[in-house]
Design a protein around this motif. Sequence first.
Motif, PDB file in Angstrom:
ATOM      1  N   ALA A 107     -55.403  32.720 -68.120  1.00 51.77           N
ATOM      2  CA  ALA A 107     -55.272  32.792 -69.582  1.00 51.77           C
ATOM      3  C   ALA A 107     -55.870  31.533 -70.206  1.00 51.77           C
ATOM      4  O   ALA A 107     -56.232  30.596 -69.498  1.00 51.77           O
ATOM      5  N   ASP A 108     -55.962  31.520 -71.541  1.00 50.81           N
ATOM      6  CA  ASP A 108     -56.292  30.301 -72.293  1.00 50.81           C
ATOM      7  C   ASP A 108     -57.592  29.636 -71.824  1.00 50.81           C
ATOM      8  O   ASP A 108     -57.610  28.432 -71.496  1.00 50.81           O
ATOM      9  N   PRO A 109     -58.696  30.376 -71.761  1.00 51.26           N
ATOM     10  CA  PRO A 109     -59.911  29.818 -71.163  1.00 51.26           C
ATOM     11  C   PRO A 109     -60.630  28.802 -72.045  1.00 51.26           C
ATOM     12  O   PRO A 109     -60.977  29.092 -73.185  1.00 51.26           O
TER      13      PRO A 109
ATOM     14  N   ILE B 282     -48.825  21.113 -77.870  1.00 46.31           N
ATOM     15  CA  ILE B 282     -49.537  21.851 -76.803  1.00 46.31           C
ATOM     16  C   ILE B 282     -51.022  22.038 -77.136  1.00 46.31           C
ATOM     17  O   ILE B 282     -51.501  21.638 -78.185  1.00 46.31           O
ATOM     18  N   ASP B 283     -51.718  22.699 -76.220  1.00 46.71           N
ATOM     19  CA  ASP B 283     -53.069  23.234 -76.423  1.00 46.71           C
ATOM     20  C   ASP B 283     -54.119  22.192 -76.822  1.00 46.71           C
ATOM     21  O   ASP B 283     -54.821  22.355 -77.838  1.00 46.71           O
ATOM     22  N   PRO B 284     -54.288  21.129 -76.023  1.00 55.70           N
ATOM     23  CA  PRO B 284     -55.342  20.158 -76.354  1.00 55.70           C
ATOM     24  C   PRO B 284     -56.738  20.766 -76.190  1.00 55.70           C
ATOM     25  O   PRO B 284     -56.993  21.512 -75.242  1.00 55.70           O
TER      26      PRO B 284
ATOM     27  N   THR C 218     -53.163  35.350 -78.095  1.00 54.72           N
ATOM     28  CA  THR C 218     -54.622  35.396 -78.081  1.00 54.72           C
ATOM     29  C   THR C 218     -55.094  33.952 -78.074  1.00 54.72           C
ATOM     30  O   THR C 218     -54.487  33.088 -78.733  1.00 54.72           O
ATOM     31  N   HIS C 219     -56.118  33.650 -77.309  1.00 52.89           N
ATOM     32  CA  HIS C 219     -56.533  32.250 -77.116  1.00 52.89           C
ATOM     33  C   HIS C 219     -57.992  32.271 -76.666  1.00 52.89           C
ATOM     34  O   HIS C 219     -58.398  33.151 -75.918  1.00 52.89           O
ATOM     35  N   HIS C 220     -58.783  31.318 -77.074  1.00 52.86           N
ATOM     36  CA  HIS C 220     -60.228  31.445 -76.881  1.00 52.86           C
ATOM     37  C   HIS C 220     -60.910  30.087 -76.741  1.00 52.86           C
ATOM     38  O   HIS C 220     -60.308  29.029 -76.980  1.00 52.86           O
TER      39      HIS C 220
ATOM     40  N   LYS D 251     -48.834  37.831 -68.041  1.00 53.32           N
ATOM     41  CA  LYS D 251     -49.769  38.069 -66.924  1.00 53.32           C
ATOM     42  C   LYS D 251     -51.101  38.476 -67.538  1.00 53.32           C
ATOM     43  O   LYS D 251     -51.351  39.652 -67.788  1.00 53.32           O
ATOM     44  N   ARG D 252     -51.922  37.483 -67.786  1.00 49.25           N
ATOM     45  CA  ARG D 252     -53.124  37.701 -68.583  1.00 49.25           C
ATOM     46  C   ARG D 252     -54.392  37.548 -67.751  1.00 49.25           C
ATOM     47  O   ARG D 252     -54.339  37.118 -66.602  1.00 49.25           O
ATOM     48  N   CYS D 253     -55.519  37.908 -68.325  1.00 49.29           N
ATOM     49  CA  CYS D 253     -56.792  37.757 -67.609  1.00 49.29           C
ATOM     50  C   CYS D 253     -57.861  37.277 -68.584  1.00 49.29           C
ATOM     51  O   CYS D 253     -57.910  37.679 -69.749  1.00 49.29           O
TER      52      CYS D 253
HETATM   53  O1  FUB Z   1     -50.374  30.064 -72.083  1.00 54.95           O
HETATM   54  C1  FUB Z   1     -49.249  29.534 -72.750  1.00 54.95           C
HETATM   55  C2  FUB Z   1     -49.452  29.526 -74.221  1.00 54.95           C
HETATM   56  O2  FUB Z   1     -49.722  30.844 -74.677  1.00 54.95           O
HETATM   57  C3  FUB Z   1     -50.666  28.745 -74.678  1.00 54.95           C
HETATM   58  O3  FUB Z   1     -50.483  27.368 -74.655  1.00 54.95           O
HETATM   59  C4  FUB Z   1     -50.867  29.355 -76.004  1.00 54.95           C
HETATM   60  O4  FUB Z   1     -52.068  29.033 -76.618  1.00 54.95           O
HETATM   61  C5  FUB Z   1     -50.710  30.812 -75.696  1.00 54.95           C
HETATM   62  O5  FUB Z   1     -51.890  31.390 -75.183  1.00 54.95           O
END
Ligand code: FUB
Length: 326
Positions: free
Chosen positions: A18-20, A138-140, A276-278, A303-305
């Motif tokens: 996830a989160d590529p 989060i999410d740097p 959703t993350h990109h 459980k993402r891809c």
């Molecule tokens: O993967 C965990 C969290 O879910 C991420 O930090 C967020 O951006 C969301 O995708």
Amino acid sequence: MKKLVKANEPLVTHIYTADPSAHVFEGKIYIYPSHDLNEDVESNDNGDQYGMTDYHILSMDDFNSPCIDNGEALHIKDVPWASKQMWAPDAAFKNNTYYLFFPARDKDGIFRLGVATSPTPAGPFKAQSDYIPGSYSIDPAVLVDDDSRAYVYFGGIWGGQLEKWQTGTFNSEGVGPDKAAPAIGPRVAELNDDMFTFKETPQEISIVDESGNPLLAGDEDRRYFEGPWVHRYNGYYYLSYSTGTTHYIVYAISKDPKGPFIYKGRILNPVVGWTTHHSIVQVEGKWYLFYHDSSLSGGTDNKRCVKFTELTYNEDGTIETIDPYK
Ligand code: FUB
């Protein structure tokens, strides 16, 4: 024979990812994702279902090649300050070194941002003994600008705890603003040359509409939720992010890396799964969106891809909205 990658299909299927955060390093495409665990946990608004413990870095020579899993690059047991939940990472190259930036909860359960280093883009990475002083949430996402100054963009509301940092210190009782008040913005801080410390106290980024009015907390189709990414195009900084509850990836632009950013529109319509993350990257003159969904697990949130698709700019610099399933 390894399968070649295809647009809008999982890059790998042997693990959940996830989160590529995608980059071109040393002439190859490297993807820095979260590594979702294959475990069944009930979802809640705090994100407890995302219990990740390590990172695996993916790479491919080009878009006509297989996607390789380079193995474990960093495990939480080797991060002295972290207790759990290694969420969305990013990577940067500077000082002849690769830096992996990642969030995790510290021993008090507060999300912080850590840094780990490696001489090679695929790792393994060695973590610093402590988190970045003054870091939180989060999410740097790190932009190394053309003048070699580096900026880290970060933050997320709800599970990402930004509501609790509105006064500058952690308030465990902190709640979000009223719907009619300006929304909480992501944070930006320039990094020192060592890439391990902030040069300044992180600032809140203002995201405004075309009239210059801040987006409001109740404007859930447009306001910031999590997952910032900044790239440059035609002299503008493009800040893109998830709207969370409404499941869009949207973007705003500015001439200044610290904003204010003017909201422009949607990049990606909702995907299967809650999050959703990109990331956005240019490869050999074309632009690509890397994103995730939960299709590989039949829709299970944690459980993402990871997938990719091409991204198109219109002549005026706006981005065409992508429907991931058309
Ligand atoms: O993967 C965990 C969290 O879910 C991420 O930090 C967020 O951006 C969301 O995708």
